[in-house]
Design an enzyme around this catalytic site. Structure first.
Site, PDB file in Angstrom:
ATOM      1  N   ASP A  86      54.926  81.781  44.014  1.00  0.00           N
ATOM      2  CA  ASP A  86      55.615  80.482  44.010  1.00  0.00           C
ATOM      3  C   ASP A  86      56.275  80.177  45.348  1.00  0.00           C
ATOM      4  OD1 ASP A  86      54.843  80.074  41.419  1.00  0.00           O
ATOM      5  OD2 ASP A  86      56.722  80.765  40.533  1.00  0.00           O
ATOM      6  N   GLU A 115      51.747  85.676  40.759  1.00  0.00           N
ATOM      7  CA  GLU A 115      52.685  86.448  39.943  1.00  0.00           C
ATOM      8  C   GLU A 115      52.456  86.348  38.441  1.00  0.00           C
ATOM      9  OE1 GLU A 115      53.082  83.369  41.147  1.00  0.00           O
ATOM     10  OE2 GLU A 115      55.183  83.277  41.719  1.00  0.00           O
ATOM     11  N   TYR A 142      55.366  72.161  40.413  1.00  0.00           N
ATOM     12  CA  TYR A 142      56.279  73.307  40.249  1.00  0.00           C
ATOM     13  C   TYR A 142      57.579  72.884  39.584  1.00  0.00           C
ATOM     14  CZ  TYR A 142      58.492  77.745  41.305  1.00  0.00           C
ATOM     15  OH  TYR A 142      59.119  78.960  41.201  1.00  0.00           O
ATOM     16  N   GLU A 184      62.446  83.067  45.316  1.00  0.00           N
ATOM     17  CA  GLU A 184      62.021  84.170  44.448  1.00  0.00           C
ATOM     18  C   GLU A 184      60.545  84.492  44.699  1.00  0.00           C
ATOM     19  OE1 GLU A 184      63.743  86.941  42.123  1.00  0.00           O
ATOM     20  OE2 GLU A 184      64.752  85.103  42.730  1.00  0.00           O
ATOM     21  N   ARG A 233      60.605  74.429  39.302  1.00  0.00           N
ATOM     22  CA  ARG A 233      61.949  74.793  39.792  1.00  0.00           C
ATOM     23  C   ARG A 233      62.198  74.016  41.075  1.00  0.00           C
ATOM     24  NH1 ARG A 233      60.120  80.040  38.212  1.00  0.00           N
ATOM     25  NH2 ARG A 233      61.045  80.588  36.203  1.00  0.00           N
ATOM     26  N   HIS A 241      59.568  70.678  47.376  1.00  0.00           N
ATOM     27  CA  HIS A 241      59.298  69.451  48.118  1.00  0.00           C
ATOM     28  C   HIS A 241      59.128  68.225  47.242  1.00  0.00           C
ATOM     29  CE1 HIS A 241      58.655  72.485  51.119  1.00  0.00           C
ATOM     30  NE2 HIS A 241      57.673  72.998  50.423  1.00  0.00           N
ATOM     31  N   ASP A 273      59.280  78.993  46.081  1.00  0.00           N
ATOM     32  CA  ASP A 273      60.731  79.087  46.264  1.00  0.00           C
ATOM     33  C   ASP A 273      61.114  80.477  46.777  1.00  0.00           C
ATOM     34  OD1 ASP A 273      60.326  80.642  44.051  1.00  0.00           O
ATOM     35  OD2 ASP A 273      61.450  79.364  42.672  1.00  0.00           O
TER      36      ASP A 273
END
Length: 766
Positions: free
Chosen positions: A82, A9, A284, A86, A286, A329, A84
């Site tokens: 990603d 993205e 990551y 989103e 978030r 995680h 998550d």
């Protein structure tokens, strides 16, 4: 053409991944979401099971065409967005929009952008997780329904152009309620008594009375008793203590600590962390997990032993307390612990160092301390002077990292006790009683608001930053700079047998970067709480968040969840439109001494204002806009009447009158037909000299604005310098100058050609 097409993205992420994959892989970026709910209308078919109506963003159509062409030629398409919800939704939208076939489409995720992590992901692909997609869709659709239905209610009942949001409105409510607590707060004073004692060896140390004394009279009486008192060390308490390190960073704790230690806003923290993640520096960003992988823990232990020694290593596992921790995680950590710091932009290197220290410190030994308290009896039985000390026996993790604190009023303990024994006689050099005042609850900072939202279970790691940015952009919340007010306080000082009383002054209430509601924020919140109490209820908002988690785990159907929310909500909307009163936030300040008419502070069409007279009076009411840092909640009658001294004539310049006033867009100076904004000067204080200086600056700026002017049969064509570069202006219409043209070289014929070939402008969306 490469056999494999990898779609991520972000361009930065694509660049990093491309380094790790061979020539058989082409890595492309989707630049975020390529599809969203259509902006026209509500774009959710409420009658047809809340079916969403998606469209490809206009600025992404060319990109989608390019990606589709590459996908058609590739043997395998790897969706590497990603990990998550989103990110899962972006992958799903890509699959749908590019019409990717199941057999040649693989979904991969990784927690860090390193070569081992990427190659491991390629070796273990999976299908798109429809439950995660459903959870993201449910949030997006529900937020569209709430925003689309609530906003028109606000337009009709409060003020045009307002908007509401499910989570944002709850965040504003927290800030509004805190402001009301502050407005209703009554400060109480008491006396804090501090003594400077002298030991038998002639050394001095400071000691604080263990309780505040209520009044000046009682404080004086206490000092009088101390004149004749015999002071001695009554008792010394010493006890071992330990301090353990904080857990590694989650999104929320990183935002809080970066605010305390680096002064970053929440959105800046996330922007810088995103760059660190995409360049492969950190995992990551978030996440609400505090877990560290076994590999990471091993690498940290090696680095601690190598840099600090075996005694400083103490591996420990942290448990995630957040009930809805579904997003990722691992905690936020560096990908290579050998890099204690990194080169690059200052913000990135500072945030990286903070993350490195916090992560490594979490695996270090406890700090071993000795806490001690020295007690000195006073003539009053229950009152004792106390000196607190803290001796670090083994620094442990403190060698590397100390966690920040949000409490502005905490008095830090520290230092070592003076060298005295129990029973040692003491003499006082000075005893001072200082009047201190209770503090109102602190206004939220961005970071402390995130902490509160997390405590209440509202929002998730991906929502904190956009929520806080949105409420400020919408004008419901601001960060005013408060200079503070002067306050008097009493101070009693006893040296020898003399007690000296003095009145001193201090500045109180000075603030920077604290969140405060605007007048419109308060009025909108009060209206929503009164008419949509359930939507703005903290517990209800948290329960909706929990339902999204249930959808992500396959425990709940997303359409059923939305239906149970939407039906009662829609009824409330219709009932409020039909039956509720218009909200003005009106406050009667008193009477105008000149006319005898009522003076009101209220919200008008263009914002907060003062009104003299009634709407139904034969003579129309007078109106005045509020000045910067004024509020309809707190403005006094005297301050309101001052506003009607505007517009104020300052004098003349070059034969024309100069005046100062406040308009729809803020305070300004007027000179003939010229208007100049006032940024740092109050219109009631600005002098003629200051105004002339501003007028001259505006005249100079306007000179530079005009590049050329042509007369085309009585129609004036202007070539001007604008905020975004040169442009052509004809009447009220503006035209872009193509990039291959030089504005200064344009002839009238060139301008006419540009005007005639300009694309038709799209109408404004309602």
């Amino acid at each position: 053409m490469a056999k494999n097409l990898v779609i991520v993205e972000s361009p930065a992420k694509a660049k990093t991944i491309e380094k790790y994959l061979g020539k058989d892989f082409t890595v492309k970026s989707s630049y975020g979401h390529i599809r969203d709910l259509a902006s026209k209308n509500i774009s959710v078919d409420v009658e047809n099971n809340f079916e969403p109506i998606y469209e490809i963003s206009s600025d992404k159509k060319k990109l989608v065409k390019e990606l589709k062409g590459l996908a058609d030629k590739a043997e395998t398409i790897w969706l590497a967005t990603d990990e998550d919800r989103e990110g899962e939704a972006i992958s799903w939208h890509l699959k749908e929009a590019l019409d990717l076939k199941d057999g040649k489409t693989k979904r991969i995720t990784f927690n860090e952008i390193t070569k081992p992590a990427i190659l491991k992901a390629i070796d273990s692909p999976r299908d798109i997780d429809s439950q995660l997609v459903d959870a993201q869709q449910a949030r997006r659709i529900l937020d569209r329904l709430v925003g689309f239905e609530l906003s028109p209610v606000l337009w009709k009942k409060v003020k045009p152009s307002l908007s509401a949001g499910r989570v944002q409105s709850v965040a504003v409510r927290l800030i509004v309620e805190r402001e009301k607590e502050i407005q209703n707060f009554k400060a109480e004073s008491s006396y804090r008594i501090v003594a400077i004692f002298e030991t038998p060896e002639g050394k001095h140390f400071r000691s604080v009375l263990n309780s505040r004394i209520k009044t000046e009279k009682e404080a004086k009486e206490f000092l009088e008793l101390c004149k004749q008192a015999y002071f001695k060390v009554n008792k010394i308490d010493k006890k071992p203590a330990k301090r353990s390190p904080a857990s590694p960073f989650t999104t929320s704790t990183l935002q809080q600590e970066a605010s305390r230690k680096l002064g970053f806003s929440v959105s800046r923290t996330m922007s810088v962390a995103q760059k660190l993640y995409e360049s492969g520096r950190i995992t990551y960003m978030r996440t609400d997990s505090v877990n560290l992988s076994d590999t990471a823990m091993g690498a940290i232990q090696s680095e601690i032993v190598k840099s600090y020694g075996e005694d400083y290593s103490n591996p420990r596992k942290f448990v995630t307390k957040s009930k809805g921790a579904q997003e990722a995680h691992e905690a936020i950590r560096p990908t290579n612990f050998a890099d204690h710091s990194i080169d690059g932009e200052s913000a990135e290197s500072r945030l990286y160092e903070l993350i490195w220290k916090r992560t490594v410190a979490s695996q270090m030994s406890d700090a071993l301390l000795e806490k001690s308290t020295l007690h000195v009896d006073t003539p009053k039985e229950k009152l004792k002077f106390q000196t607190k000390g803290e001796l670090v026996k083994f620094d442990g993790f403190l060698k590397l990292y100390i966690e920040g604190n949000d409490d502005e009023n905490v008095e830090e303990e520290g230092g070592v006790l003076p060298n005295v024994e129990e029973g040692d006689a003491l003499s006082y050099k000075k005893i001072e009683a200082t009047e201190r005042f209770t503090h109102h609850p602190p206004r939220y900072t961005e970071a402390s608001l995130v902490k509160k939202l997390e405590e209440l279970g509202i929002g998730r790691p991906s929502t904190y930053a956009p929520t806080i940015s949105t409420v400020q952009k919408r004008g419901y919340v601001e960060k005013p700079e408060r200079e503070g007010k002067e306050r008097k306080y009493q101070n009693l000082v006893m040296e020898g047998s003399d007690i000296k009383s003095e009145t001193l002054t201090e500045i109180t209430g000075a603030e920077k970067s604290k969140l405060a509601p605007t007048d419109i924020g308060i009025v909108v919140t009060d209206f929503l709480v009164e008419n949509f109490g359930k939507i703005l209820d903290y517990g209800f908002t948290a329960s909706v968040e929990k339902e999204f988690d249930d959808i992500a785990q396959g425990l709940k159907n997303w359409t059923e969840m939305i239906r149970s929310f939407y039906s009662p909500f829609h009824e409330s909307v219709e009932d409020t439109l039909e039956n509720s009163e218009r909200a003005k936030g009106e406050r009667l300040l008193g009477e105008d001494p000149k006319s005898g008419k009522n003076v009101y502070a209220r919200i008008g069409r263009f914002g907060p204002m003062i009104q003299i007279g009634e709407q139904e009076d034969e003579e129309k009411p007078k109106f005045a806009s509020l000045r910067k840092n004024q509020s309809i909640q707190t403005i006094s009658l005297e301050e309101a009447l001052e506003l009607f001294k505007l517009p104020r004539t300052l004098g003349e310049f070059e034969g024309q009158e100069v005046s100062a006033a406040i308009g729809r867009f803020g305070p300004y100076v007027r000179h003939g037909k010229m208007f100049v904004s006032l940024k740092d000067v109050d219109p009631l204080d600005v002098t003629l000299e200051q105004a002339i200086e501003l007028i001259k600056e505006k005249i100079e700026a306007d000179k530079n604005k005009y590049i050329n002017t042509f007369d085309n049969d009585g129609t004036e064509i202007q070539v001007l310098n604008g905020r975004y570069g040169p442009y052509i202006k004809v009447g009220r219409k503006n035209y872009k100058i193509p990039k291959d043209k030089v504005a200064e070289d344009l002839s009238m014929e060139d301008c006419i050609e540009i005007i005639n070939t300009a694309p038709a402008k799209k109408g404004r969306k309602k």
